[in-house]
Each structure stands twice: as structure tokens, then as C-alpha cells.
Design a protein around this motif. Structure first.
Motif, PDB file in Angstrom:
ATOM      1  N   SER A 125       2.508 -15.547  -0.358  1.00  0.00           N
ATOM      2  CA  SER A 125       2.300 -15.751  -1.800  1.00  0.00           C
ATOM      3  C   SER A 125       2.163 -17.226  -2.127  1.00  0.00           C
ATOM      4  O   SER A 125       1.309 -17.622  -2.937  1.00  0.00           O
TER       5      SER A 125
ATOM      6  N   LYS B  43      11.449 -16.447  -8.844  1.00  0.00           N
ATOM      7  CA  LYS B  43      10.253 -16.082  -9.597  1.00  0.00           C
ATOM      8  C   LYS B  43      10.018 -17.090 -10.712  1.00  0.00           C
ATOM      9  O   LYS B  43      10.852 -17.267 -11.597  1.00  0.00           O
ATOM     10  N   GLN B  44       8.851 -17.737 -10.668  1.00  0.00           N
ATOM     11  CA  GLN B  44       8.475 -18.755 -11.642  1.00  0.00           C
ATOM     12  C   GLN B  44       7.014 -18.556 -12.022  1.00  0.00           C
ATOM     13  O   GLN B  44       6.282 -17.806 -11.365  1.00  0.00           O
TER      14      GLN B  44
ATOM     15  N   TRP C 198       4.899 -22.198  -8.717  1.00  0.00           N
ATOM     16  CA  TRP C 198       4.589 -21.727  -7.377  1.00  0.00           C
ATOM     17  C   TRP C 198       3.539 -22.625  -6.731  1.00  0.00           C
ATOM     18  O   TRP C 198       3.568 -22.852  -5.528  1.00  0.00           O
TER      19      TRP C 198
ATOM     20  N   GLN D  10       6.694 -13.954   1.126  1.00  0.00           N
ATOM     21  CA  GLN D  10       6.781 -15.035   0.162  1.00  0.00           C
ATOM     22  C   GLN D  10       5.997 -16.265   0.622  1.00  0.00           C
ATOM     23  O   GLN D  10       5.419 -16.987  -0.191  1.00  0.00           O
TER      24      GLN D  10
END
Length: 1232
Positions: free
Chosen positions: A717, A674-675, A680, A714
Motif C-alpha cells: 500500500s 490509517k491516515q 501515506w 502494508q
């Protein structure tokens, strides 16, 4: 790992400092010297070798004397002091001082470096010595400069104090240090001041509190214009040092406690055989002095033997601050300013006597004279220099010399304290054990130009550096002030212990010493090697070695892969029980990530081999694109304006270390860490942008990513992140939509993407993830395109699912209804964002362009859309009348297609009409007017000098048609923004005269306004703050007599400012009226009866209205408004008096035309000569400067003289003059 000198800063403008401190030396310079000193920092080598051959003078020595004077070690004649944080350097000589503060700049190579530049230079009386220390409460706050004067004063920038009537020799500060061992006595802060025969110690806590009080009170006085209150007195002790002939330097060791043996020994020596010994050793303050007779003296002051003295502090305030807080409006209330001058008589402070303190013992040496003493950071050792060129190391506790170096004449000393680095094994075995510390003595020998570092107490020389002969060793000996045992917990700040200042190039170099150089035993070299080996082994056994290699930004991927593969193979060959399992898993996971990075990079590399085109069913979306095409086209036009771009923002290949830092293996599954969105976007661009731009094979990339183990959620995302954050690039790529369609279809078909049990009649988490990303994104166009593509892919999947289950039934899905609502909201937001992107006129205010999303609009409440549009209208500078016309045209006719080339107003009308169609309830006229009124009054509150904002706010308020909303908005404006400034307008509102007049006029309009508006619902799901309209409707009704009462006051104030009247408006009201002002308009207050004052009624009845009418007629003619004057003239009763007044006015006009006009013609002069002497004399006596409008057409003057003749009777004394005047005007009118 050895000693080193590291440059950490550079001093600028050193030549200017030298010229300032040595003016005579610079004025005597020759042209050759000026040429030689072209560079600010020149290499000074004229006296090299002078000490090797002192007697070797040549014949030309006299000729070289000037050059030697130019290159003399000028810095050695100055007093230097550097703050512990190295952010302030003071250079002083005699009565002058220069302050240099730290600044950061970028050098030619692009690296940032710290430089010290001159911030102040001036004259200080009788400067002898000074020091710099930091004061802080938890972190660095501000800097104080302590200055010592030869007159005995000790100045502390904010306060001055006379402690002793002798010259100040040295100033030293001791700050708080964390006790190294539990039994060590905690040392308090202290400032010590050395005089020739006295020593004054000021308690650090008292000094810090006084300095902080002075600083706060001076700042408060500068803001309020009042005198400064005297701060609390300082607590200090004053000792008279005895039994020493001369004292040149000192050190305050702090509070010490002797052991029982030392206590008994001292008692026996001092008191003899019958001496009594106390049960507990007393606490004593220890001081060391150097000088002569004896060479070194040790003083002990028992705690409690001398009570602290309270001093009188004189604030160093140059002059009292005065403030003119009363303006011309202060006369309204009858207040008068008073000028009071107070004479301050300065009295010399009382000097307290010193307490005698005899020397306990010393180091006698009749020929040796001590010059300086430097105390170690741990207060256990001290270095002393003398006039024999020796450096002596003292044991402070035992009072003996334990070591001596010779050949260091004029030496400068400093100390470096190094802590041992603790490894993982030490933390695991003994986490509470204190770390070891090592002390190193730094000696700078200026005559030899060498800097040496020695280990103590009997250690070898561990470092030597050849430096210039004119350098200065800067050692503060203290740290930040104001730190205690509470604020020092877990707080570290970088401070330079010892640094070398080189005047040749202005460099500041820090002395760095590793800890292992202090290790010594019978085999010291082996001990150092074992220490290094232990640290290297600890490093290699952990992940740090591999992690440091993988984080290298210059290492190629192939090198990292080979090293990781070799390390993994080496670990597998070892005994499984001896290998760290976590290190083995880490190597395996990093190797997989490196292989994935290599595969994806190869897929994105351009390939010349033929590939089959990848096309999927794309039917149906063309209709959606054609429907939203106009909105997208308008948005693209608004976003295509030129803008600033930065080189570092350009997209490039993703570094391998970034790729590795954003992915991790967890339980056999590859996950994205998670960033923030930017990170991302980088990873998503690396994986998918080649596919979206059509440069990479979509199917092969998706297969590679699926085989890697990343979950489809993911991957989705990452895909949405790059799509939504690269909106500008997406709009430029025509095939990006089709590639997105293919990628979404492929990802949706992966195992684990869409739940197999999904039946279409419930909301799918997979597609809900897409909707959530689109709804939260502020990239409206990219979000709308992604929603259209995802809607089409979802619809195809639902259709296939329905056909397999219900072959003859039409598919009705809850999922499709969710998509319909989402797409409609995104279309509305795109239209709103297009309007908000409209460029603002130059010089406009109101902030940056607002970026919105569906989520922000839903969370902003019912007034969110109107609030965004009102801010845009304010930035565009749209007037109330223009906005009303735009809304009226929108309500009457539908917007038509505008031509290609549009002006700013036409473009605004088109975009605003489109948005109003999509938000008919949120942007109804009444709601728009209410929000625009509120936005203008908010901006006026930020800048009250711009009265137009408040005027427009009132105009928008008048346009509201609903009386309830208008009354509520006006009440909120009055209570929130107006009432405070209105109440202060009776004294000083803090604005200019023009702004005050505009403000009072708007107050009158606001209080007299009447209201009319309607309100309707906006998006049904909107939740958030209450809108302006809802707040207005919730307002309580006002008390109309109280509003009228305030309106009367506003009218009086406005008239007073407009006509510059000398009037006190509040004096016209009784006590009830005054108490009712500035109250809540909804409250019930006692108001005046309203009966008119009989005296005022009598005065009004005594006024003759005919006099006022005659005055009005004359003023209108004076302004050149003849037609309006003729209308008022018909109501005048006394025609004779009016005729005489107008006759004079006509004469002034004719006098201006004949005598004072710049365009005098020959016919006019001839006419003037033909006039009767009486008339000519009368015209010359007229003063045309009294006319407001002297240039009036002759036809109007002719009509005016005719009316004057009609009003004057024939027997009037001025009738004949009027006839002559008529003839002159007609003659002048007839001239060509």
C-alpha cells in the motif's frame, strides 16, 4: 510559573483615531510636532516625573506648554470599551466615536498576529458612556454596541428607547455564568442603566429577543423593500434610588437569598421586637452604588414588589427602502406601479415613573466620594475607588469593607478568575467534585505607571509590572450574551478577562495569573512548591514527558534514541511491580521505530562504495509499453505545461516525529496508522522513493523493511501510494518502471504476501489490492504503468506455478483475465484524461479540469463519460456546427497522424477522435448532442445574461436524430429550467432586454423543435445515476396542442420585445387560454377553440395589401437594397403613387451627394449652379437624414430615376421634375 503580560493584539491607525477625536488639538500643532509624530505610535515621555516634582516649574514652562499639551494623556479623556472576545474596540469622546475591528495579518517574521483596524468613525449625539457585548446562541454570532446619551436615551444600535429624562451615567451588563455549586442561585442576563437618581434594569432575555428580531427584520426589509414591523416591547424595571446625595457608579449583584439567621436579624432591626418573620427567606435583587452621602450604598429589591414595565421601542431606521420591481414588461399585463408616500409623525415616548427604592444600609464617610465600583466574577467581592486615592475591597454578602490599599489615585480596576488544573489522580478519585477557583484583583495606577495583581481576600501582591502612565485597563465584566444552561454545556470560548491597552505602541496585553499563586497557609512558599512538584510528578509518571520529547521537531534522531534507550534501561532496573507496564512497552516500541528510521535513512544516504547492479527479468513489458506509448506521450505533452508550484510542496526528508506518529506496534507487529493519502505518501516516499529513483539499494531496503515486522500488504500500500501520487516525477524518471518491477517482485516473494494455496484459477487478494488501488486512482498514467508491471509480475508467477503442476498444458487463469480487463479500462481512462487536460481558452467558464478514474466512471452511470466530455466541449467553446463537423469527419474517415505543430481545433479533433474510438457507444453523436445541450442549458441557468448558452443548447437539441430522445430532453429542459423564467417573463424575468429577447427566441425554437436520435450501451459494469438519455427516454409524451399554445405565446412575447411593441400578449387570450399556460406539457388542458375573432378577420380584410407592398419597396430602397426592391416592385399595382414616393427618395440621395456629402468637389458645385432654379430649390428642401443608407452608388440612383420615369405618366405634375433629376444624375455620373 508567575504572572505575566502577554501581547495578543495590536491597534493600528491609532494616530488617525487621535486626530479624529481631537481635531482642534491637531490643527494647532507646529512643524516640530508633526516631525515628532512621524510614527503613528510615538513614545510619550514628556510628563515623566511630573508627579514626583509637581512644584518644580522652570522658567521655560510657558514654552513647554504646547509640548505638554501634545503629549497629554489623551486616552484618559476618552471612553473605551472592548468586547469580551476582543474583536471590537470602541473609542469615544464627546460626540465622536471610532470602531476598530479585529483582523489577522502576518508580520515580518512570518507569524500571524491579531490587529485592530478602524472600520467606522463618525459622530454620535451626546455620548456619555457605552459598552460592548456579544450576543450568541451557542457560539459568537454578532456584536451590539450600547450607547448612552445625556438626553436620557439609551441606544442599542437597532432600537432606541427613552427610559428616563436624565443623563445616562453608566451602562453595565451581566451575562450568564454556570453555577459553581449546586446551591448557588442561577443568575440571569441583565442590562443595567444608571441615571443620577434612578436605575433601570432590562431583562436580558427580552433584550436579546428584541435585538434579534430587529436585526432580522431590518435585513428582511433591506431585501424586500418593505417597512420594518415593530418588534416586541422590552421588559424592564425602574427604581428610584433614594437616601444618597450623589451616585457615580453601580453594580448589579443579581438575585440573592438570605440565610435564616440574617433574615431574623434584618426583621428585628427593621421591625423591632414584634416583627413577624416569613417561613422562607424572600429572593431579592441586590444593587451596590458608590458616590457620596453615603460613600457606598446597598439596595435590596424584593422580587415581585415591582411589576416589569413594557416600553415602546422605536426602530432606528434612517429611511424607508424603496424598490423598483416592475420593468417595462409589466405593462403587458396592465399592471401599474403606485407611488405612495406616508408621513411618519414621531411622538415622544411615554416615560414611566420610577418605583422608590430606599437604601438598606451603607458605608458612611462624609469626606470620601466614590468614583467607580468593579464587581468580581463570582459576585462575592467588589473593588471601589475614591477621590482619596484608596482602593477598598468590599464583601458583597456582608456589606463590609475587608481591605484597603492606599496610594492609587485615579486607579483602574479589573478581576482575573483562574480555575485549578485537575490532574489524572483527581479525575480518578473524585471526578464529580467541582474545581477550585481563585480571584485576583488587578489594579492599574496611571500616575505611578504600575500594574499590580493582588490575591484576595487577604493575599499578597503576586505580580507587579512597570507600564506606561497613559495606558487604559480594559475589563468588560461580562461574557457572551444569549447563553443559557443548555447552550453552555460543553462549550468553551476564549475571552480576555483583563487586558491593558498601551497607546505608546498600540499593544493589547492580557494579564495571565497561574492558580498556585492563590495558595496560602503558614508556609505559603512550601505550598506552592508542593503544588508544582505534584504536577511535575504526574507529568513524569505518564507518557506525556516522552511523547512531548518525541514530538519535538528540532531534536536530532540520535538524541531521541539515547534518551529513549536510557529511560528504557532505567525502567528495567526498577522493581517490575512498581513500573507501569504500558510505559515500558511504549519505550520499547518507540526505540524500535527510532532504530528503523535510522537504518532506512542510512540506506538512502548516497554511498560511494561499489555495489552490484540489481537486475531482474524484465522481458515482455517492452511490448506493452510500446503499445501504450502514443497515449502516454500525448498525456505527457499535456501535463508538461507550465504550472504554479509552492515551496512547501517540495519533497524533503521525513521528520522523525511524523515517522513516529504514523507507525505503531500492536501485539508485536508493526502497523501503519490509517491516515489520509497525503500522509501515506510522505511515509511511502521516505521508504521507497530512493529505490524507485535508483538512488538506494532495493534488496537491502526490502530486507530491512521485512525484518522490521511490517506486513507485505502494508508495504505494498505504501509503495502504490507513493507511485500513484508522484505521477509527474514517475514520468520524468526513465528507469522508474524497471525499479517498480523489481520492488513488486521482491514484495511478492515475501512470506505472507501471496497465499501459498493460491492456484491461479481464483482471484488473489494480493493482486486484487493492486488492481483496486489502480482503479481508484485519478493518476491515470501512473496507474496504467503500475498495472502493466503488476500484470507482468503476476503472469510470471502464474507461469512458474503452472509449469510446476502442468508441464504440457497452456495456462489459462482467471487472474490474467482480470488484469486484461483492468488494463483496457486504464488505457481508456488515460485517453479520456488526456482529452480533459486540454487547456481552456482564456476567459472561458465551466469550472476546473475534471479528474476521473475507472471507479468514478463506473459509479457515474452510463452517461458519465459523455458528461465529462460535454463539460470539456463547453469549456473549449465548441459551437454546435463545429462539433457536428468533427463527429462527421470521424465517422467518415479514420483519424490519421497529425503534424507535430497543431492548433487548438486540430488537437481537440485528434484527442476527441481517439476517445470516441475507445467509447463508441457512450460517445455516439446523439448521446454527445444530448449531453452538450443539457450542459449548455445548465450553464445558462447559472448566468442567464449570456443568451448564447441557451441558443447553443437548442441548436444541439435540434441535431439529435432520435425523436424520442429529443422530445424527452426538450421536455426536461422546459420543466427544469425554462418554464419558471418563461412564466415570469410576462412581468420581470430579471434579465436585460437583450438577454430577454434571446431567451424568448430560444423558447420559440425549443417549442417548435422536432427530434431524431439513437442510444447504445456503454461499459457493461457501469452502475450509478441514470444518464440524460435514459431520463429523456423515460419522459411522457407531450400534448402537442398545449405545446403549440405555448409556442404562440412565446412568439408573441418575442415579437413584443424585438419590435418594442406596446402590447399585452396575455390579453389576446381568453380565460381558458390563460389557465392553460405554464402547465405540464404532458397534461391535458382546456384550450381555446381556435376560431378567429370576427372583428380581427374584418380588420385583416380591410387592410390594402398594395399599401404594404409600396411601403416595403420604399423601405428596401431606404436601406440601399435596390435589387430586392425591384423584385417586390413587380407586384405593386398603383405605379403612379409608388413613382411619386420613389422620386422623393431619389431627390434625398442626390441632395446628400451634392449638398451634404463631406467630399464636395468643384465639378459638383458647378453642376449645382447649372441646375434649374426649381430643381435646386427642391433639392435643398430634401432631408437626407431620413435615409438609412445615404451612400449609394450613382449607378443605382440612375436606374432608380429611370424606373420612376417609366412609372409616371407624361401628364403627371412631377414628370418634368423627374426628367431634370435624370439629367442631373447622369451629369454627375459622367464627371470623372
Amino acid at each position: 510559573m508567575s504572572c505575566c503580560l502577554l501581547d495578543f493584539g495590536r491597534v493600528q491607525e491609532l494616530r488617525q483615531v487621535r486626530e479624529f477625536l481631537f481635531p482642534k488639538h491637531n490643527s494647532a500643532g507646529t512643524e516640530e510636532e508633526k516631525t515628532q509624530a512621524e510614527n503613528e505610535l510615538t513614545w510619550d515621555d514628556s510628563d515623566w516625573g511630573s508627579w514626583e516634582n509637581p512644584d518644580g516649574k522652570e522658567v521655560g514652562a510657558q514654552a513647554e506648554e504646547g509640548e505638554q499639551q501634545q503629549s497629554a494623556p489623551w486616552l484618559q479623556d476618552c471612553v473605551l470599551s472592548l468586547s469580551p472576545c476582543s474583536d471590537l474596540l470602541v473609542i469615544a469622546r464627546e460626540h465622536k466615536a471610532a470602531f476598530l475591528s479585529a483582523k489577522w495579518r502576518t508580520d515580518e517574521s512570518g507569524q500571524e498576529e491579531m490587529t485592530l483596524a478602524v472600520t467606522w468613525s463618525g459622530t454620535l449625539s451626546n455620548v456619555c458612556a457605552h459598552d460592548v457585548f456579544r450576543s450568541s446562541t451557542g457560539r459568537p454570532d454578532w456584536t451590539c454596541i450600547v450607547v448612552g446619551f445625556s438626553s436620557g436615551y439609551s441606544g442599542v444600535l437597532l432600537l432606541a428607547q427613552l427610559l428616563h429624562e436624565d443623563p445616562v451615567l453608566r451602562l453595565k451588563c451581566r451575562t450568564y455564568e454556570i453555577p459553581r455549586h449546586p446551591g448557588v442561585t442561577e443568575q440571569h442576563e441583565e442590562l443595567s442603566i444608571l441615571y443620577p437618581a434612578a436605575l433601570v434594569t432590562i431583562d436580558g432575555f427580552s433584550l436579546f429577543q428584541s435585538l434579534r428580531a430587529c436585526r432580522n427584520q431590518v435585513a428582511r426589509a433591506a431585501a424586500a423593500g418593505s417597512d420594518v414591523i415593530q418588534p416586541p416591547p422590552l421588559a424592564y424595571k425602574k427604581w428610584g434610588l433614594q437616601d444618597m446625595d450623589t451616585i457615580t457608579d453601580h453594580s448589579s449583584i443579581g438575585i440573592t437569598t438570605l440565610s435564616v439567621f440574617d433574615q431574623m436579624k434584618n426583621a428585628s432591626i427593621l421591625g423591632g421586637f414584634h416583627a413577624s418573620v416569613k417561613g422562607s427567606p424572600p429572593a431579592m435583587s441586590q444593587y451596590i452604588t458608590v458616590g457620596g452621602g453615603p460613600y457606598t450604598g446597598f439596595y435590596y429589591a424584593i422580587e415581585g414588589s415591582s411589576q416589569p414595565l413594557l416600553s415602546h421601542v422605536a426602530l432606528a431606521v434612517a429611511s424607508k427602502l424603496t424598490s423598483a420591481l416592475f420593468s417595462a414588461a409589466s405593462g403587458w399585463l396592465g399592471w401599474k406601479s403606485k407611488n405612495e408616500e406616508e408621513s411618519v409623525q414621531k411622538q415622544k415616548p411615554k416615560v414611566e415613573p420610577a418605583t422608590a427604592l430606599p437604601v438598606r444600609f451603607g458605608l458612611p464617610d462624609s469626606r470620601r466620594h466614590g468614583e467607580s465600583v468593579c464587581l468580581s466574577p463570582c459576585n462575592t467581592m467588589a473593588g471601589v475607588t475614591d477621590d482619596f486615592g484608596r482602593v477598598t475591597l468590599l464583601d458583597v454578602a456582608r456589606g463590609i469593607a475587608i481591605r484597603m490599599w492606599k496610594g492609587y489615585r485615579d486607579a483602574q480596576l479589573g478581576w482575573v478568575q483562574v480555575s485549578e488544573a485537575r490532574g489524572e489522580r483527581d479525575l480518578a478519585t473524585s471526578p464529580s467534585m467541582p474545581r477550585r477557583h481563585a480571584q485576583f484583583l488587578v489594579i492599574y495606577a496611571p500616575r505611578r505607571g504600575i500594574l499590580e495583581v493582588w490575591g484576595t481576600q487577604h493575599g499578597p501582591r503576586v505580580g507587579a509590572f512597570t507600564v506606561g502612565k497613559h495606558c487604559r485597563l480594559l475589563y468588560a465584566g461580562h461574557r457572551l450574551m444569549g447563553v443559557n444552561s443548555v447552550t453552555s454545556q460543553g462549550w468553551q470560548i476564549h475571552t480576555q478577562q483583563v487586558c491593558l491597552f498601551d497607546p505608546v505602541n498600540g499593544a493589547l496585553r492580557a494579564v495571565t495569573v497561574p492558580f498556585h499563586l492563590a495558595l496560602s497557609d503558614k508556609k505559603s512558599e512550601r505550598a506552592k512548591d508542593m503544588h508544582l512538584l505534584r504536577r511535575l510528578t504526574t507529568l513524569l509518571r505518564s507518557r506525556e514527558a516522552l511523547e512531548s520529547l518525541l514530538s519535538n521537531k528540532t531534536a536530532p534522531v540520535s538524541c531521541l534514541t539515547n534518551v529513549t534507550r536510557a529511560l528504557l534501561a532505567s525502567l528495567k532496573e526498577q522493581d517490575p511491580e512498581a513500573v507501569d507496564e504500558s510505559l515500558l512497552q511504549f519505550c520499547s516500541s518507540q526505540l524500535k521505530l527510532l532504530q528503523l528510521y535510522t537504518d532506512v535513512q542510512l540506506l538512502h544516504t548516497p554511498d560511494t562504495s561499489p555495489t552490484e547492479p540489481e537486475h531482474q527479468s524484465f522481458s515482455g513489458i517492452e511490448e506493452d509499453l510500446a503499445r501504450v506509448g502514443p497515449v502516454l506521450q500525448r498525456f505527457t505533452e499535456m501535463k508538461s505545461r507550465p504550472c504554479v508550484s509552492f515551496a512547501q510542496d517540495s519533497s524533503g526528508p521525513l521528520p522523525v516525529r511524523t515517522f513516529l506518529s504514523q507507525l505503531e506496534w500492536v501485539n508485536g507487529e508493526l502497523r501503519v496508522i490509517k491516515q489520509p493519502d497525503t500522509d501515506w505518501t510522505q511515509l511511502g516516499s521516505f521508504l521507497f522513493w530512493g529505490c524507485l529513483s535508483g538512488q538506494s539499494p532495493l534488496q537491502r531496503v526490502c530486507e530491512t523493511l521485512q525484518e522490521s515486522g511490517i506486513s507485505p500488504q502494508q508495504l505494498l500500500s505504501l509503495l502504490l501510494s507513493v507511485w500513484l501520487n508522484k505521477e509527474k516525477d514517475v514520468l520524468k524518471c526513465p528507469d522508474a518502471v524497471s525499479h517498480l518491477h523489481t520492488l513488486l517482485s521482491t514484495l511478492s516473494s515475501m512470506k505472507g504476501a501471496v497465499d501459498e494455496s493460491w492456484d491461479g484459477q481464483c482471484v488473489s487478494p494480493w493482486w486484487q489490492q493492486v488492481r483496486t488501488a489502480c482503479v481508484q486512482s485519478e493518476s491515470s498514467a501512473a496507474a496504467l504503468l503500475a498495472a502493466l508491471v503488476a500484470h507482468r509480475v503476476a503472469k510470471n508467477a502464474i507461469t512458474r506455478l503452472a509449469e510446476s503442476k502442468f508441464q504440457e498444458w497452456e495456462c489459462v487463469s482467471l487472474e490474467l483475465e482480470q488484469w486484461a480487463v483492468c488494463i483496457k479500462q486504464l488505457e481508456d481512462v488515460l485517453a479520456l484524461q488526456t482529452l480533459l487536460c486540454l487547456p481552456s481558452p482564456q476567459g472561458s467558464t465551466g469550472g476546473a479540469v475534471t479528474r476521473c478514474s475507472v471507479k468514478t466512471l463506473l459509479e457515474s452511470g452510463r452517461g458519465g463519460v459523455a458528461d465529462c466530455v460535454s463539460k470539456l466541449i463547453f469549456r473549449q467553446g465548441v459551437s454546435p456546427d463545429l462539433l457536428r463537423d468533427i463527429l462527421q469527419r470521424r465517422g467518415e474517415n479514420e483519424p490519421t497522424q497529425q503534424p507535430a505543430q497543431q492548433g487548438g481545433e486540430e488537437k481537440l479533433e485528434e484527442l476527441l477522435g481517439c476517445v470516441c474510438q475507445r467509447f463508441p457507444n457512450s460517445l455516439s453523436p446523439d448521446v454527445m448532442f444530448a449531453h452538450c445541450s443539457w450542459e449548455n442549458v445548465v450553464q445558462w441557468n447559472k448566468d442567464p445574461e449570456v443568451g448564447q448558452y441557451l441558443e447553443w443548447s437548442v441548436e444541439f437539441l435540434k441535431m439529435i436524430s432520435n425523436p424520442h430522445i429529443q422530445l424527452g430532453v426538450s421536455a426536461m429542459m422546459w420543466q427544469t429550467f425554462i418554464v419558471k423564467r418563461f412564466s415570469s417573463s410576462c412581468v420581470d424575468v430579471g434579465m436585460g432586454d437583450a438577454a430577454v429577447r434571446s431567451f424568448l427566441g430560444s423558447c420559440v425554437q425549443l417549442l417548435m423543435s422536432e427530434v431524431t436520435v439513437d442510444f447504445t450501451e456503454v461499459w457493461g459494469g457501469a452502475e450509478g445515476p441514470v444518464s440524460i438519455v435514459e431520463l429523456a427516454l423515460d419522459q411522457r409524451s407531450v400534448h402537442y396542442p398545449l405545446v403549440q399554445h405555448h409556442c404562440v405565446l412565446a412568439s408573441l412575447l418575442h415579437a413584443t420585445m424585438t419590435f418594442s411593441l406596446r402590447l399585452k400578449p396575455l390579453s389576446l387570450f381568453d380565460s381558458k387560454g390563460k389557465n392553460a399556460f405554464f402547465r405540464d406539457l404532458s397534461s391535458i388542458q382546456l384550450l381555446p377553440s381556435g376560431d378567429m375573432d370576427p372583428t380581427l378577420v374584418a380588420v385583416r380584410q380591410a387592410v390594402n395589401t398594395d399599401i404594404l407592398r409600396r411601403h416595403l419597396v420604399c423601405e428596401l430602397y431606404n436601406q440601399g437594397l435596390d435589387l430586392r426592391a425591384e423584385e417586390v416592385m413587380m407586384e405593386v399595382q398603383d405605379k403612379d403613387v409608388l413613382g411619386s414616393q420613389l422620386l422623393v427618395l431619389t431627390g434625398q440621395r442626390l441632395s446628400f451627394s451634392l449638398l451634404h456629402s463631406q467630399s464636395q468637389t468643384k465639378p459638383n458645385m458647378e453642376l449645382l449652379a447649372r441646375l434649374p432654379p426649381t430643381l435646386c430649390t427642391w433639392l435643398k428642401a430634401m432631408d437626407p437624414s431620413e435615409l438609412r443608407c445615404p451612400s449609394v452608388p450613382l449607378s443605382q440612383s440612375s436606374q432608380l430615376i429611370n424606373k420612376v420615369i417609366e412609372m409616371l405618366p407624361e401628364n403627371h405634375a412631377q414628370y418634368s421634375l423627374a426628367l431634370h433629376l435624370l439629367e442631373a444624375v447622369d451629369s454627375l455620373h459622367e464627371e470623372p
